[in-house]
Each structure stands twice: as C-alpha cells, then as structure tokens.
Design an enzyme around this catalytic site. Structure first.
Site, PDB file in Angstrom:
ATOM      1  N   GLY A 381       0.840  -1.202   0.000  1.00  0.00           N
ATOM      2  CA  GLY A 381       0.000   0.000   0.000  1.00  0.00           C
ATOM      3  C   GLY A 381       0.869   1.243   0.000  1.00  0.00           C
ATOM      4  N   ALA A 382       1.923   1.207   0.833  1.00  0.00           N
ATOM      5  CA  ALA A 382       2.845   2.330   0.922  1.00  0.00           C
ATOM      6  C   ALA A 382       4.140   1.850   1.577  1.00  0.00           C
ATOM      7  CB  ALA A 382       2.230   3.445   1.765  1.00  0.00           C
ATOM      8  N   MET A 383       5.221   2.610   1.371  1.00  0.00           N
ATOM      9  CA  MET A 383       6.522   2.204   1.919  1.00  0.00           C
ATOM     10  C   MET A 383       7.251   3.414   2.491  1.00  0.00           C
ATOM     11  SD  MET A 383       8.731  -0.102   2.520  1.00  0.00           S
ATOM     12  CE  MET A 383      10.266   0.303   3.348  1.00  0.00           C
ATOM     13  N   ASN A 385      10.229   4.601   3.053  1.00  0.00           N
ATOM     14  CA  ASN A 385      11.624   4.968   2.830  1.00  0.00           C
ATOM     15  C   ASN A 385      11.876   6.326   3.496  1.00  0.00           C
ATOM     16  OD1 ASN A 385      11.737   2.793   0.771  1.00  0.00           O
ATOM     17  ND2 ASN A 385      10.344   4.194  -0.275  1.00  0.00           N
ATOM     18  N   HIS A 417       0.619   6.398   9.430  1.00  0.00           N
ATOM     19  CA  HIS A 417       1.364   5.145   9.612  1.00  0.00           C
ATOM     20  C   HIS A 417       2.795   5.314   9.067  1.00  0.00           C
ATOM     21  CE1 HIS A 417       1.688   0.584   9.353  1.00  0.00           C
ATOM     22  NE2 HIS A 417       2.668   0.979   8.545  1.00  0.00           N
ATOM     23  N   GLU A 418       2.895   5.801   7.836  1.00  0.00           N
ATOM     24  CA  GLU A 418       4.221   5.944   7.204  1.00  0.00           C
ATOM     25  C   GLU A 418       5.063   6.996   7.915  1.00  0.00           C
ATOM     26  OE1 GLU A 418       5.104   3.675   5.254  1.00  0.00           O
ATOM     27  OE2 GLU A 418       3.092   2.886   4.984  1.00  0.00           O
TER      28      GLU A 418
HETATM   29 ZN   LIG Z   1       4.377  -0.022   7.939  1.00  0.00          ZN
END
Ligand SMILES: [Zn+2]
Length: 1003
Positions: A381-383, A385, A417-418
C-alpha cells in the site's frame, strides 16, 4: 510498509488471503550476479508439510511415524509398504494410491511445488519453522550474515536506468564497496575472498561495476508507467523491503547493518530531477544523454529503506523555503489537483508525532526532507523509505467532492502510519525481521491513535473493530506465529512476518501495554526508547527496559508486582491468546475466572489484565487493570448481586475472548435488549458481538444462545457493535453459502435486525454529519444490500438509472460503492459497459478501483468472462497490483459466480495459468472453498476428464475437494445435533422477536 489486508471472506469464514504474490509473477528474472536469496532446509520443511498433509487426511498414524525414521531409506520402500498394506486389507485401494503419490512426491521432489504459501492457504498458517533440535539447525546460521565485528561504513552507489535503445529495461550500477566466488547455489550467497586475513580495525574498500534488469514485477529496482495525452511515460522506482535492496545494488541486506549511503543517479536528460531519501547535493551535471545527480549522504540507516525514483513526476504541493521541514507531494502531471489533502495531512502528522515523542523530525538530519510520492504500480500500500515515502496512487491522492469518506480515511491513516515509521523503523529499526512488530506494530498503533489529531475521524474509536477483533480471528487459527519469532530463517519466513499478526496483534498488544502502564508513562517511555536507540537497531528488551525505567519513575506499576518485560513477553513470545471463562455462583455472588488457550489444548498462561463492571457497580471508564492474572484460575475479591450481569475486559482493552456461564449470558442478553444496553460501553457491546460469533462457530456457544444475545442489534445504532456484527454476519454468510435453506433464514433475520438502522440513517447524507457517521452509512448500505434489503436494492437501482440517463449527474461520492455494485447487479450488459468505460476514462485511481471491484457484482455471464479475459491478458488494462483483487471480487460478487469462475478456469487453463503464475493453484483452491456438494461432485468428474491440469494442480484440487466436503458434512452434522433445522431456527427467532419491545434508538 502499509499493507491492505483482505476485506473479503472465503467460504470457511476466513478472509480471503489476498496476499499479493505478484513477486512470483516476474516475467524477467534478474541477471544480476549479486542477488542473494536464501533457502534453508527445504528438505526438512517438506518433511513437516508431509506430516501435516497426512494427518489432515486422517490416514493411519503409521505413515506419519515413518517421517521420523531414516527418510531416505524409506523412500524406496514406500511402494512396497503400501502394497503390503493394501494386500493386508488395511487400506482401500484409492487411499493407498494417494499415500504412495503423496509420500513419493514429498520425498522425491525436494524442490517440488508444495510451497508454504500453498499450505497456508489450504490449512491456514500451519508450517512450523525449523525446530531447535533439528539436524538441519546448522543451516539456520548459514542464512544470516555474521554480525560481530563488521561495521559497514559507507556505500557510494551510482545507477543508470535505460528506458530505450539496446540496453532497454536494464540498468548499470556501480558501487564503491575484489575477488569473488561464484554464487553459492544452495544459499545464493556471493562471497568475496581476500588474499590475506584482514587486520582488525582495517578499512576495506570494495568497488563493483554491474548491470541488472529493470523488473516489471513491482519489486527491487523496477519499471512502471502512466499515460499522458495518450503517450506512455516510463519511470523507474524502488521497493526494497524486506529483501529486495540486493536486486538494485550489492549490499549487506539485513536491517541491523546500518550504514551511510551516498546515492547518485544518471537520469535521461529530458526527465525531471530524480528523487532519493535526501535532498539533492548541488545541481545536476550534464553527462552525455544523461544528467548526473548526487544526493546528500544519509544518516545511519538500513538498506531496505533506501529509495530512488527516476521519472517525470511533478510536485502537486511543495512547502515554502522558510519552513523548518521540507514537504512535497509528487504525482503524475494528470493528478496534480489531487495532492492538497495529503499535503496538509503530511505536515500535521509530522508535527503531532514529533511533539508526542518529544523528538522533532528536524532533529534527525538537516538534509532529510519529506517527499510523499504517488506511484502508478506499487505492490505494498505504501513504503516508509526515510524521506521518500512511496504510495500506491489511490492511497495518497484525494479529490474533494470525488473521493469517498473511506478514501479520506485511507489517505490520512496510511500517511500517519508511514510518518510514524520515520521514528519507528527508520530512526530506530528492528534488528531482524523476527521483531518486525517493533516497526509495524507501532506504526499501526499511531495510525489509529494520532490520526484523530490530524483530522477528526474517530479512528481511535475504530481501533478495536478494525484491528483487535479482526486479528483475533487470525491468531486463533493454528498459526504458530508469535509476535517475536526467533525462527525467521528464509525469505518465505520473512514474508510471513508481514501478516496481520505483526500489524494488528502488534498494535493491539502495544495498546494493551499502554492501558497497563498508563498513557503518559507510555508516551514518555517510548520517547526514552527512541532517544536511546536512535540510528541503531533494537530488540524488544530495549523497548521493555525503557518503558520499565519510566514506569519506575512514575511508580505506575507499584500495585501489580509485575515487570513490563514479564507482562509483554507473555504476549509477544507466545502465539494465540487466552479464553477467559467466567463462572458466577448465583447463590454466593462469588465470581471465578479461569484462563486457557483459545481453541488449543495447551498449558500456556498469559499475564492477563483483568477489569470488570457489573450492573450494580458500573465502571466502564477505567481501563487500568484491577490486577494481572498470572495463574490458571482466580476468584475475584468482590462479589456481585445474585441477579447482576457482569462484563469483563472494560472497553476490550485486553487481547482475549470471554465466555460466561449460561446464567450470566442470559442476564447479559436481557440487559442488552433492555434499558441496561446503553450502560454497557459500546466497545464491550462490540466485544460481546465479536465473541458470540466466534464462540458459536467453534461450538462453545449454541446457535440458540447466540441468536438470543444478538437480538439486541435490533435496538442498536452505535458504530462499534454494528461493525462487529457486519463482520460476524459476513463470515456466517460465507460459512452457509452451500446451505441455501440456512442462508435464507440468516438473511431473513439479518434484515429484521438491520431494518430500524437503515430507516434511522436513511440513504442520503445530512448536513453536519461527522466522518464516522458518513462511513457508518456507507457500511450499513453495503451490508444491507449484501443481504438484499429491498429498500437498499431499490435505492441502488434509482441512483444507477439516474446516472445512466445523465452521466454528468454523478452519484454522491459516499453512495458509489453500493450504487455501482447493486445497480449493476440489477442491470444488464449495457450497464456493465457504462461502468467499464468509466473505469477506462476516469482520472481518479480510487474511483477506478471502486468501479473495478463493483464490476464483479454483475450477473451478466459473458461480461464477467470478458472481464476475466481482460484481467488475465498480457496487455491487461488492469494494473498488476489489482488483478488478484478483481478475481476475488468476481468470485464473491454472487454465489452463481463460483460456477462462472470455475468454468472459465477450466476452459482457459493455459492463459489463466500463464497470467496467475504461482497464484493459479491457490485460485483453484479458493473456488473449491466456495462450492456446494453438487459442485464438488461435478468438479471431481471434470478433473477425471481434464488432461490440461498438471499432476500437482490435480493433487491440490483433489485434496481441497476432500477438505471442503468434509467441512460441509461436519457443519451439517452440527446443525442437526443442535436440532437447528432451518424451520426450527425460524420458529426460535420469531419467538425471540415477539418478546422484544419496540425499538428504542438513542443518539
Ligand atoms: Zn508499515
């Protein structure tokens, strides 16, 4: 990393495992010689699998005993033994054949296609990792890189991707890091040898030039595209977590090997400036057809958090020069109007998180910045970095007036969250994937407990039903996946760590710990942990030590005589959770409680935080435990009145289920249906609903009692209990798919329960409704339509017809989910075509996804077949990350679709197998899991005729048919044993309903 866990349910009541295995579908294998994927003890793993297969098939124990005596020697004796058994009359012929095939398969083909994934899909997650007494234990150490005495000082990396010319779809790399050995074929290690031993404290520099493939499978350094004015625009981007950095550059690819990285990129001249974790260090330098760009050196960080993007993406929003932190949202130029909301969330999230931890983002490194990038193709869904967060486009882009309340919640929640990962994951990183919860558990906890400060969405209120209750279903299965799992010894093991256990159980246990030590002690404690461990990798004990230190200062645990570590270890190092049984002696008022592992005969004990409230002693506000129950049995100090109800686990703060004695259940059902209902906290009403569904499914509570308790839903209008009920009824519907009579009864009663709620909320949004009210209506209407609520069906048809007449009159953004699905369900091929065209032309990815999933609701067979062909074609207009979801949506769109998907697969075996790759067999299994007895019979005769399936696929299908048939029969026996033939259920429900008072809705 944020992952969207499945929202669909399979036939056995469990969520469909939508775990995306696109990774396996790569069309081009990496040619890069530094790639090192590790495999450990496949031989042993197969042995375990074989035991499981045999036990599940309920064959004679003798076969499983064979596994423990000289495996290789018995390999040659299998046929002989089987023949002897057959001759002796111990086994019927078909069983002997099956066992022969199974055994020879398991032993003869160590690299066979029995994968852990396959088994986990058939049986749940059943594979135990390598036990400590395994003769193959020495292999375990070979998987991990040596930790002691190796300090990776600095990487200097230069990459050049090629989008055209003779080197198309490749990239060149250069790394300053020798003589090398060929790849180790067992472990895929690449070993560098030196002529002499290296003196202690010597610095070694290694330089490597290499080239590699730009993959198209959304992992490593890969290629994606979008269209602009009808033209394809290529881009190259990265996804390294957990073990894919090695696909882009040679590295010590474990989180604990933190280092500094200086990234340089040669991008095609006409591309926009590249992006990486850090700010760019000076302007780009012309270099032939390329521009060379170098970024500032990173702080100490792990390989999996490195990222770079070479593209023509543009910023939709960018912060001004004078701001302390540099923020920007990046997207394809066509989506430039969709970044405002994300931009505001991004800034607020960083502010609130920095304040909460008392550790501002700006203190991490002066050259770090915060870019959030929308990516057309993205597996996760998302990362997170560090400094360059990448999202799948629909999760970041938000268009006012077009994106739904659900999309808004996704964007805000995922961004928080990220952003939380900048602290938990980037600054302080789990030492190994055994402790992934130290990253993901915290990120998910803050997703639900900080987002409300960013935008008022009542996410804190949604935590229990979205996270805790959903993961209890996962954790009660025989998963054997503890949160802290020392047995992570292969890429497959690592992949399994990115499961709901890590995210949802992780965040639930963190929340329970917070309630135990107190919110302020928790906040200060995690702040201490971050400050002590920054730029390092950590273990759970580092967290526990810091929380304990703060608890000691605050004296917040004095009453318990329990340390943070003891409390936490009982939850993090054991899989599963306890069932707390409550027995009230109605004469004396004494309350006895007992703990026992839910659904398993094992003598495990937990440190259970106990809280309670009773009719005469209401106390639903204080979640601080009254005491910690360490032993198996306990008697509460306080007595209750003889006709008092009692509720344990205030606000469902603790991670466990509760079963009461029959009298208490009856008193509770009476309280819930009467005036006492609103005295019981909504989280506890939700907890009761969630527990009742599961206790009934597991035959701990009778159907009759369950119906009697759940009848209170007719009066209920709060989000939490209903959200638990939506989930429970969907699972129940899934379970009874193959029993049309029972389905009908359940439907009838569900409609009765939901009717007052539908009437109350209505179909149209009112002014000044808050976010949760909007979201609640969406869920109510989706649910009511799922059970064919007449008014809901009618409304969906009206909305769809109006839209059809005049497409410029768009359906309200929050009504689209149910209007599209049930509009098209009642429509014809023209309606299907209308939506498909909208899918192709729409510019908002979240809207495209809603449409794509809704298409699965259609009942026009040939259109569904066309959609299946489209999804599976080489030139598919459905993005890779959505393909499996469309198949799932068709499969659950209607019960009749089971037959359609099944016939399609068997008419198109070759293209389906080609498109789905390793997901082909699980797809067959998913279809079988939804079949009724007649369909199973048809499928069996089909299998006998079909010569296109491989030996392995046939075997999987046969085993699944066996299990499915077994399951249906067991369910039928249970229904009969409980004297709950459908007619009796109707009578019972009618009786119950007659005794109820008129609904008295509050709020
Ligand atoms: Zn996560």
């Amino acid at each position: 990393m944020w992952r969207n866990f499945p929202a669909f349910y399979n036939q056995s009541g469990e969520p469909l495992d939508a775990e995306n295995s696109d990774e396996k579908r790569s069309t081009s294998k990496s040619q890069t010689k530094w790639e090192c994927c590790f495999t450990v003890s496949k031989f042993h793993l197969k042995t375990v699998k074989c035991i499981i297969l045999l036990l599940r098939l309920r064959l004679h124990l003798i076969f499983s005993c064979w596994m423990f005596v000289g495996l290789k020697t018995i390999l040659h004796t299998i046929p002989i033994v089987n023949i002897l058994l057959l001759l002796s009359g111990m086994y019927p012929f078909p069983l002997a054949i099956i066992t022969s095939i199974l055994l020879s398969f398991c032993f003869a083909e160590y690299d066979s296609k029995i994968s852990a994934d396959w088994l986990s899909k058939v049986y749940g997650r059943v594979i135990r990792p390598l036990p400590s007494d395994s003769p193959h234990q020495h292999l375990k150490s070979s998987y991990r890189l040596p930790y002691q005495g190796l300090d990776i000082a600095h990487y200097k990396i230069l990459v050049t991707p090629y989008f055209e010319g003779v080197k198309t779809n490749t990239f060149d790399g250069q790394i300053d890091e020798a003589k090398t050995n060929p790849i180790d074929e067992i472990f895929d290690f690449w070993t560098i040898n030196f002529d002499d031993s290296l003196p202690v404290n010597d610095e070694v520099k290694i330089e490597i030039s290499y080239n590699g493939i730009l993959h198209n499978n959304n992992f490593g350094f890969y290629k994606s595209y979008y269209k602009e004015d009808g033209k394809i625009k290529w881009l190259a981007t990265t996804q390294f977590e957990p073990t894919h950095a090695r696909k882009a550059f040679p590295c010590f690819d474990e989180p604990q090997y933190k280092s500094r990285f200086t990234i340089s990129v040669r991008r095609p001249k006409h591309f926009k400036p590249s992006l990486s974790n850090m700010k760019m260090n000076g302007p780009g330098i012309p270099d032939g057809d390329f521009t060379r760009e170098t970024f500032h050196t990173t702080p100490l960080m792990s390989t999996y958090l490195i990222a770079f993007i070479i593209s023509e993406l543009e910023p939709t929003n960018i912060s001004s020069e004078h701001e302390k932190n540099h923020f920007a949202i990046w997207a394809r130029p066509g989506a430039k109007n969709q970044g405002n909301y994300a931009f505001n969330v991004s800034k607020a999230a960083i502010k609130h998180l920095g304040e909460y931890f008392d550790l501002p983002f700006s203190s991490m490194d002066p050259n770090l910045k915060i870019d959030h990038v929308s990516m057309p193709d993205f597996n996760a869904g998302a990362m997170e970095n560090w400094g360059l967060v990448i999202y799948r486009e629909p999760y970041l882009m938000y268009e006012e007036g077009e994106s739904s309340a659900r999309n808004k919640q996704f964007t805000a929640g995922i961004m928080v969250h990220e952003s939380a990962h900048f602290w938990f994951g980037d600054l302080v990183t789990c030492r190994w994937w055994s402790e992934t919860w130290l990253n993901e558990g915290f990120a998910e906890y803050f997703n639900y407990h900080i987002t409300d400060k960013v935008d008022s969405m009542n996410l804190t209120y949604q935590f229990n039903v979205n996270k805790l209750q959903s993961v209890l279903y996962e954790d009660q299965r025989f998963a054997e996946l503890p949160l802290t799992n020392p047995n992570i010894n292969s890429p497959e093991d690592i992949k399994r760590m990115f499961s709901p256990i890590t995210y949802d159980k992780g965040s639930s246990i963190i929340k329970m710990m917070c309630d135990f030590i107190g919110p302020e002690t928790f906040r200060l404690g995690v702040g201490r942990y971050l400050k002590e461990m920054k730029y390092k990798s950590s273990l759970p004990e580092d967290l526990f030590r810091n929380l304990q230190a703060q608890a000691d200062i605050d004296r917040s645990l004095e009453a318990y005589n329990v340390s943070v570590a003891d409390f936490m270890i009982s939850w993090t190092e054991q899989d599963g959770f306890p069932l707390i049984s409550v027995f009230v002696d109605r004469k004396s008022g004494i309350v006895k409680i007992a703990q026992k592992r839910f659904l398993r005969q094992k003598h495990e004990l937990w440190y259970v935080p106990i809280t309670w409230s009773s009719k005469s002693n209401l106390n639903f506000d204080n979640v601080k435990p009254k005491f910690i129950m360490k032993e198996a049995k306990h008697t509460l100090e306080e007595k209750i009145a003889s006709d008092d109800w009692i509720v344990l686990n205030i606000q469902q703060s603790g991670y466990y289920r509760i079963n009461y004695d029959n009298d208490t259940w009856w008193l509770l059902s009476k309280a819930l249906s009467g005036e006492d209902r609103t005295k019981i906290h909504p989280h506890n009403r939700a907890q009761i609903v969630n527990d009742v569904f599961q206790l009934t499914k597991e035959n701990i509570l009778s159907y009759k009692m369950a119906y009697n308790i759940l009848k209170f839903l007719e009066f209920e209008d709060d989000y939490a209990p209903w959200a638990a009920a939506f989930d429970g009824f969907k699972r129940m519907r899934s379970l009874t798919y193959s029993n049309p009579k029972l389905c009908k009864v359940i439907k009838k009663n569900v409609l009765k329960l939901i009717e007052p709620l539908v009437k109350k909320v209505g179909f149209e949004e009112q002014e000044n409704e808050n976010h949760l009210q909007k979201l609640f209506r969406m869920e109510i209407l989706n649910f009511a339509c799922l059970f064919q609520h007449e008014g809901c069906y009618k409304q969906a048809k009206i909305l769809f017809e109006n839209y059809k007449k005049d497409p410029s009159r768009k359906i309200h953004k929050n009504a689209r989910e149910f209007a599209y699905c049930y509009g098209i369900k009642q429509g014809n091929e023209e309606d299907f075509e209308l939506l498909w065209k909208k899918y192709l032309s729409d510019n908002l990815e979240s809207e495209k996804f809603t449409i794509l999933i809704s298409l699965g609701c259609s009942n026009v067979k040939w259109k569904l077949e066309k959609l299946l062909l489209e999804v599976l074609s080489v030139e598919s207009r459905v993005r890779l990350h959505n393909r499996q979801k469309v198949l799932d949506a068709i499969l659950i769109g209607d019960y009749s679709h089971v037959q359609i998907v099944y016939e399609f697969i068997f008419d198109n075996v070759f293209i389906t197998r080609e498109a789905l790759g390793n997901e082909f067999t699980p797809m067959i299994i998913n279809v079988i899991r939804k079949m009724n007895l007649k369909q199973l019979e048809n499928m069996e005769s089909m299998l006998n005729k079909n010569i296109h399936l491989t030996y392995w696929e046939m075997m999987s299908a046969n085993v699944s048919i066996y299990l499915r048939r077994d399951y249906i029969k067991l369910q039928n026996i249970r229904l009969r044993d409980e004297n709950f033939e459908s007619k009796q259920i109707i009578v019972s429900i009618i009786k119950i309903n007659i005794t109820l008072k008129q609904p008295k809705l509050t709020g």
